[in-house]
Design a protein around this motif. Sequence first.
Motif, PDB file in Angstrom:
ATOM      1  N   ASN A   1      -7.847  -6.521   1.084  1.00  0.00           N
ATOM      2  CA  ASN A   1      -8.094  -6.801  -0.189  1.00  0.00           C
ATOM      3  C   ASN A   1      -6.901  -6.997  -0.873  1.00  0.00           C
ATOM      4  O   ASN A   1      -6.564  -7.694  -1.862  1.00  0.00           O
ATOM      5  CB  ASN A   1      -8.696  -5.350  -0.786  1.00  0.00           C
ATOM      6  CG  ASN A   1     -10.334  -5.590  -0.342  1.00  0.00           C
ATOM      7  OD1 ASN A   1     -10.762  -6.559   0.087  1.00  0.00           O
ATOM      8  ND2 ASN A   1     -10.833  -4.538  -0.655  1.00  0.00           N
TER       9      ASN A   1
ATOM     10  N   ARG B   1      -9.793  -2.944   5.555  1.00  0.00           N
ATOM     11  CA  ARG B   1     -10.333  -3.500   4.293  1.00  0.00           C
ATOM     12  C   ARG B   1      -9.403  -3.346   3.294  1.00  0.00           C
ATOM     13  O   ARG B   1      -9.212  -4.255   2.589  1.00  0.00           O
ATOM     14  CB  ARG B   1     -11.813  -2.931   4.016  1.00  0.00           C
ATOM     15  CG  ARG B   1     -12.667  -3.263   5.199  1.00  0.00           C
ATOM     16  CD  ARG B   1     -14.071  -2.906   4.538  1.00  0.00           C
ATOM     17  NE  ARG B   1     -14.991  -2.723   5.467  1.00  0.00           N
ATOM     18  CZ  ARG B   1     -16.413  -2.706   5.281  1.00  0.00           C
ATOM     19  NH1 ARG B   1     -16.752  -2.537   4.162  1.00  0.00           N
ATOM     20  NH2 ARG B   1     -17.408  -2.677   6.233  1.00  0.00           N
ATOM     21  N   ALA B   2      -8.905  -2.261   3.107  1.00  0.00           N
ATOM     22  CA  ALA B   2      -7.912  -2.039   1.879  1.00  0.00           C
ATOM     23  C   ALA B   2      -6.624  -3.145   2.174  1.00  0.00           C
ATOM     24  O   ALA B   2      -6.391  -3.431   0.897  1.00  0.00           O
ATOM     25  CB  ALA B   2      -7.252  -0.494   1.891  1.00  0.00           C
TER      26      ALA B   2
ATOM     27  N   ILE C   1     -13.485   2.589  -0.517  1.00  0.00           N
ATOM     28  CA  ILE C   1     -13.617   1.884   0.524  1.00  0.00           C
ATOM     29  C   ILE C   1     -14.342   2.688   1.574  1.00  0.00           C
ATOM     30  O   ILE C   1     -15.468   2.281   2.249  1.00  0.00           O
ATOM     31  CB  ILE C   1     -12.526   1.247   1.023  1.00  0.00           C
ATOM     32  CG1 ILE C   1     -11.877   0.219   0.193  1.00  0.00           C
ATOM     33  CG2 ILE C   1     -12.680   0.352   2.338  1.00  0.00           C
ATOM     34  CD1 ILE C   1     -10.500  -0.287   0.377  1.00  0.00           C
TER      35      ILE C   1
ATOM     36  N   VAL D   1      -7.179  -6.384  -5.432  1.00  0.00           N
ATOM     37  CA  VAL D   1      -6.929  -4.796  -5.807  1.00  0.00           C
ATOM     38  C   VAL D   1      -6.445  -4.841  -7.337  1.00  0.00           C
ATOM     39  O   VAL D   1      -5.475  -5.505  -7.508  1.00  0.00           O
ATOM     40  CB  VAL D   1      -6.057  -4.199  -4.659  1.00  0.00           C
ATOM     41  CG1 VAL D   1      -5.923  -2.590  -5.140  1.00  0.00           C
ATOM     42  CG2 VAL D   1      -6.575  -4.233  -3.320  1.00  0.00           C
TER      43      VAL D   1
ATOM     44  N   ALA E   1      -4.128   5.263  -5.607  1.00  0.00           N
ATOM     45  CA  ALA E   1      -4.512   4.691  -4.321  1.00  0.00           C
ATOM     46  C   ALA E   1      -5.589   5.235  -3.734  1.00  0.00           C
ATOM     47  O   ALA E   1      -6.301   4.823  -3.023  1.00  0.00           O
ATOM     48  CB  ALA E   1      -3.114   4.596  -3.549  1.00  0.00           C
TER      49      ALA E   1
ATOM     50  N   LEU F   1       1.015  -1.161   0.020  1.00  0.00           N
ATOM     51  CA  LEU F   1      -0.054   0.135   0.082  1.00  0.00           C
ATOM     52  C   LEU F   1       0.863   1.176   0.039  1.00  0.00           C
ATOM     53  O   LEU F   1       0.658   2.391  -0.730  1.00  0.00           O
ATOM     54  CB  LEU F   1      -1.048  -0.025   1.251  1.00  0.00           C
ATOM     55  CG  LEU F   1      -1.928   1.232   1.393  1.00  0.00           C
ATOM     56  CD1 LEU F   1      -2.823   1.340   0.046  1.00  0.00           C
ATOM     57  CD2 LEU F   1      -2.673   1.192   2.445  1.00  0.00           C
TER      58      LEU F   1
ATOM     59  N   TYR G   1      -9.085   4.638  -4.714  1.00  0.00           N
ATOM     60  CA  TYR G   1      -9.346   3.023  -4.186  1.00  0.00           C
ATOM     61  C   TYR G   1      -9.606   3.339  -2.790  1.00  0.00           C
ATOM     62  O   TYR G   1     -10.903   2.694  -2.478  1.00  0.00           O
ATOM     63  CB  TYR G   1      -8.174   2.249  -4.402  1.00  0.00           C
ATOM     64  CG  TYR G   1      -8.507   0.987  -4.077  1.00  0.00           C
ATOM     65  CD1 TYR G   1      -8.133   0.594  -2.806  1.00  0.00           C
ATOM     66  CD2 TYR G   1      -9.425  -0.018  -4.535  1.00  0.00           C
ATOM     67  CE1 TYR G   1      -8.242  -0.859  -2.172  1.00  0.00           C
ATOM     68  CE2 TYR G   1      -9.893  -1.222  -4.340  1.00  0.00           C
ATOM     69  CZ  TYR G   1      -9.128  -1.503  -3.007  1.00  0.00           C
ATOM     70  OH  TYR G   1      -9.500  -2.810  -2.314  1.00  0.00           O
ATOM     71  N   ILE G   2      -9.002   4.073  -2.001  1.00  0.00           N
ATOM     72  CA  ILE G   2      -9.467   4.160  -0.442  1.00  0.00           C
ATOM     73  C   ILE G   2     -10.524   5.010  -0.318  1.00  0.00           C
ATOM     74  O   ILE G   2     -11.234   4.510   0.555  1.00  0.00           O
ATOM     75  CB  ILE G   2      -8.086   5.097   0.454  1.00  0.00           C
ATOM     76  CG1 ILE G   2      -6.759   4.102   0.102  1.00  0.00           C
ATOM     77  CG2 ILE G   2      -8.530   5.005   1.751  1.00  0.00           C
ATOM     78  CD1 ILE G   2      -6.508   2.902   0.606  1.00  0.00           C
TER      79      ILE G   2
ATOM     80  N   MET H   1      -8.792   1.184   6.327  1.00  0.00           N
ATOM     81  CA  MET H   1      -7.392   0.898   6.239  1.00  0.00           C
ATOM     82  C   MET H   1      -7.371  -0.378   6.177  1.00  0.00           C
ATOM     83  O   MET H   1      -6.730  -1.138   5.357  1.00  0.00           O
ATOM     84  CB  MET H   1      -6.438   1.544   7.045  1.00  0.00           C
ATOM     85  CG  MET H   1      -6.512   3.123   6.886  1.00  0.00           C
ATOM     86  SD  MET H   1      -6.603   3.654   5.297  1.00  0.00           S
ATOM     87  CE  MET H   1      -4.752   3.471   4.537  1.00  0.00           C
TER      88      MET H   1
END
Lengths: 184, 285
Positions: A56, A52-53, A75, A62, A68, A10, A71-72, A50
Amino acid sequence: MEAKTELDILLEWLSPDRDKAERLYLDLRRRIAFVFRTFDDAEDLAAEVMERALRNIKNKKVDFTGQALHYIYGIANLVKMEQFRKKKLIHLDDMIKEPSTESQKNSFPEELYQIIEECLKELSTADKQLFLEYTFPPEGVSIKEYREQLANKHNKTVKHMRVKMFRLRDSLRVCARKKLEDSL
Amino acid sequence: MESLENQLEKHETIIRKYLLDWLDSETARKIDEKIITEPDFFDLVSLLEAEIVDDLIAGRLVGDERLRAEKIYGLPVNQDKLNFSRALSKVTGRNRLETQAEDSDEIRPVPFLPQAGIYLKRFKWRRLIPALTGFVVVVSLVLWYFFPGKRTAMERELTRINRENIIQIEGKKVQSLSLPPDTVRAAAPMPKIAVSSDDTVIGFRLGIINIDAESGVATFQDDNGIELFAVSGMKLQSDENGRYVNVFVPARFLPSGDYQIDLQTQQPDKTLAQASSYTFRVIRE
């Protein structure tokens, strides 16, 4: 060579520069908590986003082609919608519950006064003087007119003054938070 | 990257509504997205939030804004922000008072006046400036009113005389002089008036041709073209001989000599237009 963790992946996605990535990550956590600021458990929800990110990423769900941050956000939005459905939001128009009295008890750190005094001394004399003048208008004067006069006196627009004052205030906030953490 | 100042101008209103939870969910969602995906945008949101919290602590928010801010920043998650603002307010307030006290100590005492010197040392002399300015203005206005310049005094009396009905000019002898308009008297000798005493009032009947106006201004000049005084607000009148204006002037205002009167009339758009000129001679008996 150690395998990369989900957090490493990440961080790399946020920035190839590790130091910059770590700063971005902490700032991102703060911004996520902000969008949950009308929830009782905003910090927990930001942590949930965070987690969950990272989950994934671990489960290879992902697609790293996009940015990024977007994407965050996706969520975070999902988590927020779930919370609305669970009605954990405290509505302003019809309070579900009053803020807990426990939170209203003295949770004020008394050492904060001393800490802010120290941080104020770390400002330059000119900045400190300007900040004090801006924050405290003379009695009986409209604050709007006073700040316009102050801006004219320093050959700035009111907007520039507001931004400058925000930057000074934020530097005091960061200074105070660091000293408070160090004192714990 | 747009400056914070420019962003402030563009987005302040909507972000303020966002911070006070006053937006519909879709608009709020878009702002959530910008906060997460644009760190610079979050700077702007933080600036406005800081101002709201500081205004809340200082008691500057009113009505619905205050109620909403109290509810949002009363939540446990926002306690730190409130604590910081409260502490900052107290500390900066204390420092501000100290700074103001230091400023007053910089004023030097007046020598040889120990007790008064202490008072004078602390007295903020710069506060006297607006008071002194006001005093000078008032004194000037009073002097101007009670001791007016010569022309002002003459015009004040002319206004009084010309606004009152002629019947009310008691004890004054009125001598009349009828002056036809330029185009008519072209070849005629200069009209004369023999004035017997300074107590007399001269009543000029100024003839006008084809003027469609309600009122006029008559300016008197000596034979060097120097303006002596003006009479304004005279109503245009009509009789079987045509349109005219009556102007009354105390004889003492017109020593022996030649004079010219320029008559201007007020147009519907409030501007003045030249109507006619007249010449006459005053002879003292």
